[in-house]
Motif scaffolding. Structure first.
Motif, short mmCIF file in Angstrom:
data_model
loop_
_atom_site.label_atom_id
_atom_site.label_comp_id
_atom_site.label_asym_id
_atom_site.label_seq_id
_atom_site.Cartn_x
_atom_site.Cartn_y
_atom_site.Cartn_z
N LEU A 32 0.83 -1.21 0.00
CA LEU A 32 0.00 0.00 0.00
C LEU A 32 0.86 1.26 0.00
O LEU A 32 0.56 2.22 -0.70
CB LEU A 32 -0.94 0.00 1.21
N ALA B 18 2.10 1.58 -3.46
CA ALA B 18 1.02 1.96 -4.37
C ALA B 18 0.71 3.45 -4.25
O ALA B 18 0.52 4.13 -5.26
CB ALA B 18 -0.24 1.13 -4.08
N HIS B 19 0.68 3.97 -3.02
CA HIS B 19 0.42 5.40 -2.82
C HIS B 19 1.54 6.24 -3.42
O HIS B 19 1.27 7.26 -4.08
CB HIS B 19 0.24 5.71 -1.33
N SER C 283 -6.87 2.84 -6.82
CA SER C 283 -7.21 1.41 -6.77
C SER C 283 -6.53 0.63 -7.89
O SER C 283 -6.25 -0.55 -7.73
CB SER C 283 -8.72 1.20 -6.80
N GLU D 171 -3.32 -0.20 -6.33
CA GLU D 171 -3.50 -1.13 -5.21
C GLU D 171 -3.76 -2.55 -5.69
O GLU D 171 -3.39 -3.52 -5.04
CB GLU D 171 -4.63 -0.66 -4.30
#
Length: 154
Positions: A69, A72-73, A96, A99
């Motif tokens: 996460l 991903a961010h 998303s 993610e």
């Protein structure tokens, strides 16, 4: 035109072939504990080791997801910064999308390790496979719930 119908017919036949039901099988596993007190104590230790293994496995998966996460961010923020100012917002990726790329697995196999430990303590493990659905499609046809194959001792 005829070629289209032949191709369409072949595609339809292939699609229907994938929908044909087939028998479904399930395997049950029975554990027979050792009878001696030493064997029972040994199995209790196996359970403790298995519990610790499952906790370590879950922690590893949670850590992987948290790190995923975070990546991903960061990747999403970098992606947003890289877009030209006049970029079509309809084609823009969302957080998303980044993610979904997170993939975590663990190489800890707690149940197989437990099985080995259980057997080394003098326990016995038996497996039996049953046909549980659409067994009438077997050759020869069988009723649902029938045992298939021999009982195996692991």
């Amino acid at each position: 035109m005829m070629t289209r119908f032949i191709v369409l017919g072949c595609m339809l036949a292939a699609g229907l072939a994938g929908c044909v039901p087939s028998p479904r099988f399930e395997t049950t596993t029975n554990y027979f504990s050792p009878v001696s007190e030493a064997g029972k104590l040994c199995v209790a230790q196996c359970r403790q080791v298995q519990s610790m293994c499952e906790s370590a496995r879950e922690l590893a998966l949670q850590t992987c997801r948290a790190e995923g996460l975070t990546r991903a961010h960061a990747d999403y923020r970098a992606y947003l910064k890289s877009l030209p100012k006049d970029y079509n917002k309809k084609k823009m990726k969302t957080l998303s999308d980044f993610e979904r790329e997170i993939s975590c697995s663990s190489n800890l196999y707690c149940s197989s390790d437990y099985d080995q430990c259980f057997k080394s303590c003098g326990g016995r493990i038996e497996q039996q496979t049953f046909c549980v659905k659409d067994c009438k499609l077997m050759k020869p046809p069988q009723p649902d719930g029938v045992a298939v194959g021999p009982k195996t001792t692991l």
